[in-house]
Structure formats: C-alpha cells, structure tokens
Design a protein around this motif. Structure first.
Motif, PDB file in Angstrom:
ATOM      1  N   GLY A 169       0.554  -1.151  -0.259  1.00  0.00           N
ATOM      2  CA  GLY A 169       0.227  -0.152  -0.107  1.00  0.00           C
ATOM      3  C   GLY A 169       1.237   0.814  -0.203  1.00  0.00           C
ATOM      4  O   GLY A 169       0.637   2.496  -1.292  1.00  0.00           O
ATOM      5  N   VAL A 170       1.863   1.574   0.851  1.00  0.00           N
ATOM      6  CA  VAL A 170       3.078   2.519   0.700  1.00  0.00           C
ATOM      7  C   VAL A 170       3.673   2.654  -0.573  1.00  0.00           C
ATOM      8  O   VAL A 170       3.607   3.670  -0.813  1.00  0.00           O
ATOM      9  N   ARG A 171       3.543   1.465  -0.969  1.00  0.00           N
ATOM     10  CA  ARG A 171       4.459   1.900  -2.807  1.00  0.00           C
ATOM     11  C   ARG A 171       3.695   2.400  -3.479  1.00  0.00           C
ATOM     12  O   ARG A 171       4.001   3.306  -4.340  1.00  0.00           O
ATOM     13  N   GLU A 172       2.240   1.851  -3.478  1.00  0.00           N
ATOM     14  CA  GLU A 172       1.035   1.949  -4.062  1.00  0.00           C
ATOM     15  C   GLU A 172       0.874   3.797  -4.348  1.00  0.00           C
ATOM     16  O   GLU A 172       0.512   4.794  -4.689  1.00  0.00           O
ATOM     17  N   GLU A 173       1.618   4.305  -3.019  1.00  0.00           N
ATOM     18  CA  GLU A 173       0.545   5.303  -2.116  1.00  0.00           C
ATOM     19  C   GLU A 173       1.626   6.322  -2.652  1.00  0.00           C
ATOM     20  O   GLU A 173       1.842   7.600  -2.754  1.00  0.00           O
ATOM     21  N   ALA A 174       3.373   5.673  -2.813  1.00  0.00           N
ATOM     22  CA  ALA A 174       4.250   6.654  -2.486  1.00  0.00           C
ATOM     23  C   ALA A 174       4.407   6.825  -4.558  1.00  0.00           C
ATOM     24  O   ALA A 174       4.843   8.365  -4.888  1.00  0.00           O
ATOM     25  N   ARG A 175       3.909   6.200  -5.362  1.00  0.00           N
ATOM     26  CA  ARG A 175       3.992   6.700  -6.945  1.00  0.00           C
ATOM     27  C   ARG A 175       3.045   7.755  -7.075  1.00  0.00           C
ATOM     28  O   ARG A 175       3.256   8.303  -8.392  1.00  0.00           O
ATOM     29  N   VAL A 176       1.684   7.564  -6.496  1.00  0.00           N
ATOM     30  CA  VAL A 176       1.334   9.295  -6.865  1.00  0.00           C
ATOM     31  C   VAL A 176       1.672  10.202  -5.589  1.00  0.00           C
ATOM     32  O   VAL A 176       0.481  10.976  -5.921  1.00  0.00           O
ATOM     33  N   GLY A 177       2.331   9.969  -5.382  1.00  0.00           N
ATOM     34  CA  GLY A 177       2.447  11.325  -4.441  1.00  0.00           C
ATOM     35  C   GLY A 177       1.886  11.355  -2.453  1.00  0.00           C
ATOM     36  O   GLY A 177       2.101  12.295  -2.105  1.00  0.00           O
ATOM     37  N   GLN A 178       1.666  10.166  -2.672  1.00  0.00           N
ATOM     38  CA  GLN A 178       0.464  10.578  -1.380  1.00  0.00           C
ATOM     39  C   GLN A 178       2.201   9.946   0.040  1.00  0.00           C
ATOM     40  O   GLN A 178       1.558  10.065   0.893  1.00  0.00           O
ATOM     41  N   ARG A 179       2.776   9.344  -0.732  1.00  0.00           N
ATOM     42  CA  ARG A 179       3.886   8.630   0.609  1.00  0.00           C
ATOM     43  C   ARG A 179       4.875   9.253   0.390  1.00  0.00           C
ATOM     44  O   ARG A 179       6.053   9.430  -0.681  1.00  0.00           O
ATOM     45  N   THR A 180       6.276   9.540   1.051  1.00  0.00           N
ATOM     46  CA  THR A 180       7.370  10.238   0.787  1.00  0.00           C
ATOM     47  C   THR A 180       7.847   8.798   0.521  1.00  0.00           C
ATOM     48  O   THR A 180       8.132   7.827   0.803  1.00  0.00           O
ATOM     49  N   THR A 181       9.433   9.093  -0.001  1.00  0.00           N
ATOM     50  CA  THR A 181      10.846   7.845  -0.188  1.00  0.00           C
ATOM     51  C   THR A 181      10.453   7.292   0.917  1.00  0.00           C
ATOM     52  O   THR A 181      10.615   6.368   1.849  1.00  0.00           O
ATOM     53  N   LEU A 182      10.961   8.459   2.530  1.00  0.00           N
ATOM     54  CA  LEU A 182      11.301   7.299   3.961  1.00  0.00           C
ATOM     55  C   LEU A 182      10.090   6.634   4.187  1.00  0.00           C
ATOM     56  O   LEU A 182      10.267   5.391   4.647  1.00  0.00           O
ATOM     57  N   ASP A 183       9.069   7.066   3.530  1.00  0.00           N
ATOM     58  CA  ASP A 183       7.511   6.044   4.596  1.00  0.00           C
ATOM     59  C   ASP A 183       8.140   4.169   4.119  1.00  0.00           C
ATOM     60  O   ASP A 183       7.828   3.401   4.456  1.00  0.00           O
ATOM     61  N   VAL A 184       8.426   4.543   2.379  1.00  0.00           N
ATOM     62  CA  VAL A 184       8.893   3.240   1.787  1.00  0.00           C
ATOM     63  C   VAL A 184       9.735   2.458   2.840  1.00  0.00           C
ATOM     64  O   VAL A 184       9.607   0.924   2.849  1.00  0.00           O
ATOM     65  N   LEU A 185      11.018   3.198   2.999  1.00  0.00           N
ATOM     66  CA  LEU A 185      12.586   2.770   3.864  1.00  0.00           C
ATOM     67  C   LEU A 185      11.489   1.844   4.561  1.00  0.00           C
ATOM     68  O   LEU A 185      12.061   1.016   5.060  1.00  0.00           O
ATOM     69  N   ASN A 186      10.860   3.013   5.443  1.00  0.00           N
ATOM     70  CA  ASN A 186      10.366   1.736   7.195  1.00  0.00           C
ATOM     71  C   ASN A 186       9.139   1.180   6.688  1.00  0.00           C
ATOM     72  O   ASN A 186       9.993   0.175   7.166  1.00  0.00           O
ATOM     73  N   ALA A 187       8.421   0.985   5.859  1.00  0.00           N
ATOM     74  CA  ALA A 187       8.148   0.121   5.435  1.00  0.00           C
ATOM     75  C   ALA A 187       8.672  -0.807   5.274  1.00  0.00           C
ATOM     76  O   ALA A 187       8.177  -2.371   5.336  1.00  0.00           O
ATOM     77  N   GLN A 188       9.130  -1.156   4.141  1.00  0.00           N
ATOM     78  CA  GLN A 188       9.618  -1.956   4.360  1.00  0.00           C
ATOM     79  C   GLN A 188      11.310  -2.794   5.418  1.00  0.00           C
ATOM     80  O   GLN A 188      11.404  -3.877   5.404  1.00  0.00           O
ATOM     81  N   GLN A 189      11.783  -1.639   5.779  1.00  0.00           N
ATOM     82  CA  GLN A 189      12.399  -1.785   7.097  1.00  0.00           C
ATOM     83  C   GLN A 189      11.679  -2.862   8.452  1.00  0.00           C
ATOM     84  O   GLN A 189      12.218  -3.560   9.050  1.00  0.00           O
ATOM     85  N   GLU A 190      10.094  -2.556   8.627  1.00  0.00           N
ATOM     86  CA  GLU A 190       9.209  -3.375   8.793  1.00  0.00           C
ATOM     87  C   GLU A 190       8.983  -4.840   8.951  1.00  0.00           C
ATOM     88  O   GLU A 190       8.888  -5.248   9.586  1.00  0.00           O
ATOM     89  N   LEU A 191       8.374  -4.922   7.745  1.00  0.00           N
ATOM     90  CA  LEU A 191       8.809  -5.783   7.175  1.00  0.00           C
ATOM     91  C   LEU A 191       9.926  -7.003   7.361  1.00  0.00           C
ATOM     92  O   LEU A 191       9.375  -8.024   7.587  1.00  0.00           O
TER      93      LEU A 191
END
Length: 451
Positions: free
Chosen positions: A367-389
């Motif tokens: 979900g975060v990756r999809e939202e980042a593609r449309v500008g609703q999430r930042t790169t840091l959000d994606v990185l944090n989600a990857q780290q949590e996984l």
C-alpha cells in the motif's frame, strides 16, 4: 516452518543428501568428545567396585632374603675355627580377613551406588549434548535464513535507491530522499556483514558439537510427541526421572554407607594368617629347614584417641549435606521445568503473532508503495515499511527457531532427552556391559577393550 525450510536450502553447499536434525543428533551422540569422556569416567568408576570387593579376598606375598654371616669362637674347652655361612630363605604368607566390622560389605555397596550415580551423570551429559546439538542445528538454519533475508533486503534497497535517483533527476523528489535511501542501503550492508559473522559462529559451534560441517540442513521440527501433556505431568516426571535428582539420591546412599564404614572401625577385627618358610645355612653350612604356621588374630579396639568417633560424626554431617543437596536439586529441576514450559508456550504464541505481523507488513508495504507512486507517501515512508517487514520476517525466523529449541529444552528438563526416549537412529551406549566385565575380576591389567 516455512522460513526454516527456506533456510535449509540456503545452508552451506554440499552433497545432494540433506542432513536431518535426527542424524545430526546421532552423530553428536556417537562422536562428541565431552560425551565420550563422560563414558570413560563411568568405566573408570566401575573399577571402584572391583577394588572394594578385594577386601573379601585373601592376599598373598612371597619374600626372599640372602646374606652372609661369620662366626668365630667356641666353648671354654675347645676353640672352634671361624666359619662363614650364607643364610637365606623364602617365605610365603597368605592373609585372609574374616571380619572387619562389615566395612568391606559397606564399601562395596557404596562403590555400587557411586557407579549408579556416575551413570546418571553420564545421562545428564548425554542430554546436554543432544540439546546443544539441536540448538546449534537450529541456529545454523535460522542464521542462514536471516542472512538470506538481509541479502535480499540489500537488493531491494539498491533498486529503491536507483528508482529514487531517477525520480530525483526528473525533479519528483529531493536530495534528502536520495540520502535517506543511501543511508538505509549502507545500514543494510552492515547487517549482512553481521549476519555472515553470526552464521560463521553458528557453523563453528555446530562443528564442535556434532563433529561435522553442516551440509544442506533439512528443516527442523519440534519434539512435541515427547513433551508431557501438561505442566503438572512434566513436573511429576522430572522429579521422578531427572538424572540430576537421581544422582543426588545415590550420593545420599553413598554418604550413609560411609557412616557405616566409619562405624566398622569400632567393631572387633579378625583375620587368619598362614605362612610357609624355608631357611638355609642358619646354624652351619648346608643346613636347611622348613617351618609352617597358621595364626588367627582378633583385635578388639577399646580406645584409639577418638579419631574414629570424629570420623563417624563427620560422615553423619556429610549425610545431612547430601540430603540438602538432593532437596536443592529437586527445587532446581522443578524451576527449570516451569521455566522451559513457559518458554515453549510463549514461542508457540510468538510464531502465530509473527506470521500475522509478516502478513500485515506485506500488505502495508504494498500500500505504501502504491501511495508513493501518486505522491501521497514519501521515500522515507517506503523505507520504513520495508524495514518493518524485514524486522517481522527476522522475528518470525527467530520465533520458529525458538519453537523447536524450546520443545527440546522441555524434554531435557524432564529428563527424557536421551536416545532411549527419543528413538534416534543409533545404538544406545550401555554402561552395564563394561561394569559386568570388570566387577568380579580377580587379576589382570588389561582393560576389556585390550589396553
């Protein structure tokens, strides 16, 4: 066990046939130096029974002497010429104890109890060895899986950094986003190095305990079929069967028998001695004679300074101490069973929770990756989600590892992690074989294996 099954395929490259947890335990059982040293200790202790039984048997000794004697002089009427003789002789002496206050009986019984206690110590060493082997096996699996996750994470972050730089070049993100991606990639590479070091350490411990290098390890499974049905049942089994408790109870028996041995010094002592002697050149050159005797002796101690009484009192104090140690061992084993049971129950819950956490983090990351593609999430959000996984997957691997290891720990805590209970594919070592070979030996310096 999906994650650990993946780890099995990622283990050190080797032959096509996989090493199973059971086969690794069998190799540790047959070749572990510490376990074999404990078996040797039991065999050495077996000889104390034969030594104690020597008190029932006669002792025999032959002595010989030779010398030279010169004699000159005679009676008042005639002066005899001086003469030289060579007196010599041999003597055979046989002694047999008839009664010594039952000291020999009690020494034999004490030696037998010591042997039984040492066997329980061997069983304790066997359980420790098998548990350590199982733990090292699962450590190699989990560390291998963790290393692969960390390497995959580096690949994902490298791709993430590439995409972030492309977006930066077209003005979609700032230099800060690129720096954040670079920092996460550097941290991931350091985690790979740490995971490689942990795996090398686990492989070294595996080699130390099992005796071979880990090659294509198959998934490990819990030992649930040998885990008691309830905590109360586990405590009852442990207090009844654990070798540490049984060994301490044999130590109590030995201490009580030592009291009887010490008391035997106050009893009358009876023995018989037979001797045959032949002497030459006693009075004049060429003479010889044979003498034989048999003598019975009885010694009744009246007072010998009080040392025997002190030894008796000391032995009684040792009995009290041995009983207290046995009580302490019961408490220790009970606490160990409760602790390991709690750890097993917790690890079961952790596996379920970690699986749910991984699934939720996978959904969140997508979900975060999809939202980042449309500008609703930042790169840091994606990185944090990857780290949590990643953290959730590593936690799942550890929970699965703990699930298996804790099941072995419970079986060990109740005293049943042995080849006889777990049906490992190996011939059980029998300490009784050597004991039966040496317990009644009257003579001989060779051990049963030919040394």
């Amino acid at each position: 066990m999906a994650s650990l099954a993946v780890a099995a395929g990622l283990a050190v490259v080797g032959p096509a046939a996989s090493e199973t947890l059971e086969s690794a335990l069998a190799k540790a059982y047959g070749g572990n130096p510490q376990l074999n040293a404990s078996r040797s200790d039991v065999r050495a202790t077996d000889e104390t029974v034969a030594s104690a039984k020597s008190g029932y048997r006669p002792t025999a000794a032959i002595s010989a002497d030779i010398g030279q004697s010169f004699r000159e002089g005679g009676t008042s009427r005639a002066q005899l010429p001086g003469r030289t003789t060579t007196p010599s002789g041999t003597r055979l002496t046989v002694e047999q104890t008839l009664f010594n206050g039952f000291q020999t009986d009690n020494r034999v019984r004490a030696a037998e109890s010591t042997v039984l206690g040492t066997r329980e110590g061997l069983r304790q060493t066997e359980m420790n060895t098998l548990f350590n082997a199982a733990q090292s096996y699962m450590n190699v699996l989990s560390d291998t899986a963790t290393l692969e996750l960390q390497r995959n994470n580096v690949e994902v972050l490298e791709e993430q950094l590439r995409q972030t730089r492309d977006r930066f070049n077209v003005g979609e993100v700032t230099r800060t986003d690129v720096a954040q991606a670079e920092a996460r990639l550097a941290g991931a590479r350091s985690q790979v190095s740490a995971a490689e070091a942990a795996l090398r350490a686990s492989i070294g411990i595996f080699r130390q305990i099992v005796g071979v290098e880990p090659r294509q390890l198959a998934p490990g499974r819990p030992l649930d079929r040998y885990v008691p049905a309830s905590l109360d049942q586990a405590i009852l089994i442990g207090l009844k069967e654990h070798p540490q408790i049984l060994s301490s109870l044999h130590a109590v028996d030995v201490a009580e028998l030592q009291v009887k041995v010490a008391e035997g010094a106050l009893y009358p002592q009876a023995q018989v001695t037979g001797a045959v002697q032949q002497r030459y050149d006693q009075q004049f050159p060429g003479d010889n004679g044979v003498t034989a005797s048999i003598v019975g002796r009885v010694n009744i101690p009246l007072y010998q300074g009080g040392g025997e009484y002190a030894a008796i009192r000391q032995a009684k104090e040792n009995v009290g101490r041995a009983r207290l140690i046995a009580d302490q061992d019961r408490d220790t084993i009970r606490a160990s069973i409760v602790r390991t049971w709690g750890n097993l129950e917790a690890s079961k819950a952790q596996v379920i929770a970690s699986q749910a956490q991984v699934q939720a983090n996978e959904v969140a990351l997508n979900g975060v990756r999809e939202e980042a593609r449309v500008g609703q999430r930042t790169t840091l959000d994606v990185l944090n989600a990857q780290q949590e996984l990643l953290s959730a997957r590593v936690a799942l691997i550890r929970a699965q590892r703990d699930r298996v290891v804790n099941s072995y720990d419970v079986v060990q805590a109740v005293g049943r992690l042995t080849v006889r209970f777990t049906s490992l594919p190996v011939t059980p070592y029998s300490a009784k074989v050597h004991y039966d070979q040496v317990k009644d030996l009257w003579y001989g310096v060779r051990s049963p294996d030919g040394r």
